[in-house]
Design a protein around this motif. Structure first.
Motif, short mmCIF file in Angstrom:
data_model
loop_
_atom_site.label_atom_id
_atom_site.label_comp_id
_atom_site.label_asym_id
_atom_site.label_seq_id
_atom_site.Cartn_x
_atom_site.Cartn_y
_atom_site.Cartn_z
N GLN A 99 0.82 -1.19 0.00
CA GLN A 99 0.00 0.00 0.00
C GLN A 99 0.87 1.25 0.00
O GLN A 99 1.93 1.29 0.62
N SER A 100 0.40 2.27 -0.72
CA SER A 100 1.11 3.54 -0.75
C SER A 100 0.12 4.70 -0.84
O SER A 100 -0.98 4.53 -1.40
N THR A 150 -2.48 2.54 4.94
CA THR A 150 -2.19 3.96 4.72
C THR A 150 -2.88 4.74 5.83
O THR A 150 -4.09 4.64 6.01
N HIS A 159 -10.51 5.98 -3.69
CA HIS A 159 -10.62 7.41 -3.94
C HIS A 159 -11.46 8.03 -2.82
O HIS A 159 -12.53 7.52 -2.49
N GLU A 203 -3.82 -3.64 -9.35
CA GLU A 203 -3.93 -2.74 -8.22
C GLU A 203 -5.37 -2.28 -7.99
O GLU A 203 -6.24 -2.45 -8.85
N SER A 204 -5.54 -1.71 -6.81
CA SER A 204 -6.83 -1.12 -6.45
C SER A 204 -6.57 0.28 -5.92
O SER A 204 -5.52 0.55 -5.33
N PHE A 205 -7.55 1.15 -6.15
CA PHE A 205 -7.47 2.50 -5.62
C PHE A 205 -8.68 2.76 -4.73
O PHE A 205 -9.79 2.32 -5.03
N SER A 236 -6.27 9.86 -3.63
CA SER A 236 -6.43 8.42 -3.80
C SER A 236 -5.35 7.66 -3.05
O SER A 236 -4.21 8.12 -2.95
N ASN A 270 -3.38 3.86 -2.85
CA ASN A 270 -3.07 2.78 -3.79
C ASN A 270 -2.83 1.47 -3.06
O ASN A 270 -2.26 1.44 -1.97
N CYS A 271 -3.24 0.37 -3.68
CA CYS A 271 -3.00 -0.98 -3.17
C CYS A 271 -2.56 -1.84 -4.36
O CYS A 271 -3.38 -2.12 -5.25
N SER A 272 -1.29 -2.22 -4.39
CA SER A 272 -0.78 -3.08 -5.44
C SER A 272 -0.68 -4.50 -4.91
O SER A 272 -0.29 -4.71 -3.76
N CYS A 316 -5.82 -2.67 2.99
CA CYS A 316 -6.18 -3.42 1.80
C CYS A 316 -5.77 -4.87 2.04
O CYS A 316 -4.73 -5.14 2.66
#
Lengths: 112, 110
Positions: free
Chosen positions: A6-7, A106, A74, A70-72, A20, A22-24, A88
């Motif tokens: 996650q970032s 996050t 928002h 990935e997932s976002f 947003s 991020n989850c990769s 995530c």
């Protein structure tokens, strides 16, 4: 090995400032991607489940989207009460066990 | 509606002492149950899961153990605590594909 990243680790926004998270992920055979909200000292609260690329889910100021990698999450016009850690997770393993692999989270802070 | 309980909420234990944390679920039968640990500033680590009474699967070798003596009861135990066992312990149950978490137990080993 299944992995979730996650970032950013932490994010500070002003009230009303959209952004947003991020989850990769790397997983063999995604069965589901999950978003949770966790307040300090409490258990995670379930937000969304996404199953396939292109899927979107919304709840109040939050919208989660999913691609193949990935997932976002928002957040639109956030309020101070949206401050929390957002986690995530992906579902891995054989059907029946349904083990979740979590990212580090996050930490979101919304300043009034 | 379903509810998940954990106790105690907080616990301070000396190194070498035993441990017993309890989790119970109301409003459902034969749920999958999970124990996670969350160390400070880190994500959730799955420790054990159970798909039924007496059925326990361990994910991480350590000095902890789990038991499921009743359908809706899940217990996390240790015979001798280590400093590294400190953390936030979370129990969860599964409905459909989602897992729902309890309020957690904050364990500090001194």
């Amino acid at each position: 090995e299944d992995q979730v990243t996650q970032s950013p680790e932490a994010l500070r926004l002003q009230e009303g400032e959209s952004s947003s998270l991020n989850c990769s992920y790397t997983v063999s055979g995604l069965r589901g991607l999950f978003w949770y909200r966790q307040d300090p000292g409490k258990g995670p609260e379930f937000l969304f489940t996404l199953y396939s690329a292109g899927e979107e889910k919304e709840k109040e100021r939050l919208k989660a989207t999913l691609t193949k990698k990935e997932s976002f999450l928002h957040i639109t016009a956030p309020k101070p009460e949206d401050s929390a850690t957002y986690l995530c997770a992906v579902q891995a393993g054989i059907q029946g066990a349904q083990k979740l692999v979590f990212g580090q989270g996050t930490r979101l802070t919304i300043n009034p | 509606s379903q509810t998940i309980h954990q106790w105690p909420a907080t616990l301070v234990q000396p190194v070498g002492s035993p441990l017993s944390l309890e989790c119970t679920v109301e409003g459902t039968s034969n749920p999958n149950l999970y124990w996670y640990r969350q160390a400070a500033g880190r994500g959730l680590q799955l420790l054990f899961y159970s798909v039924g009474i007496g059925q326990i699967s361990s994910e991480v070798p350590q000095n902890l153990s789990a038991s499921r003596p009743q359908d809706r009861q899940f217990i996390l135990s240790s015979k001798k605590l280590l400093l590294s066992d400190s953390g936030f312990y979370l129990c969860a149950w599964k409905r459909s594909y989602e897992q729902y978490f309890g309020p957690g137990t904050r364990l500090t080993v001194t």
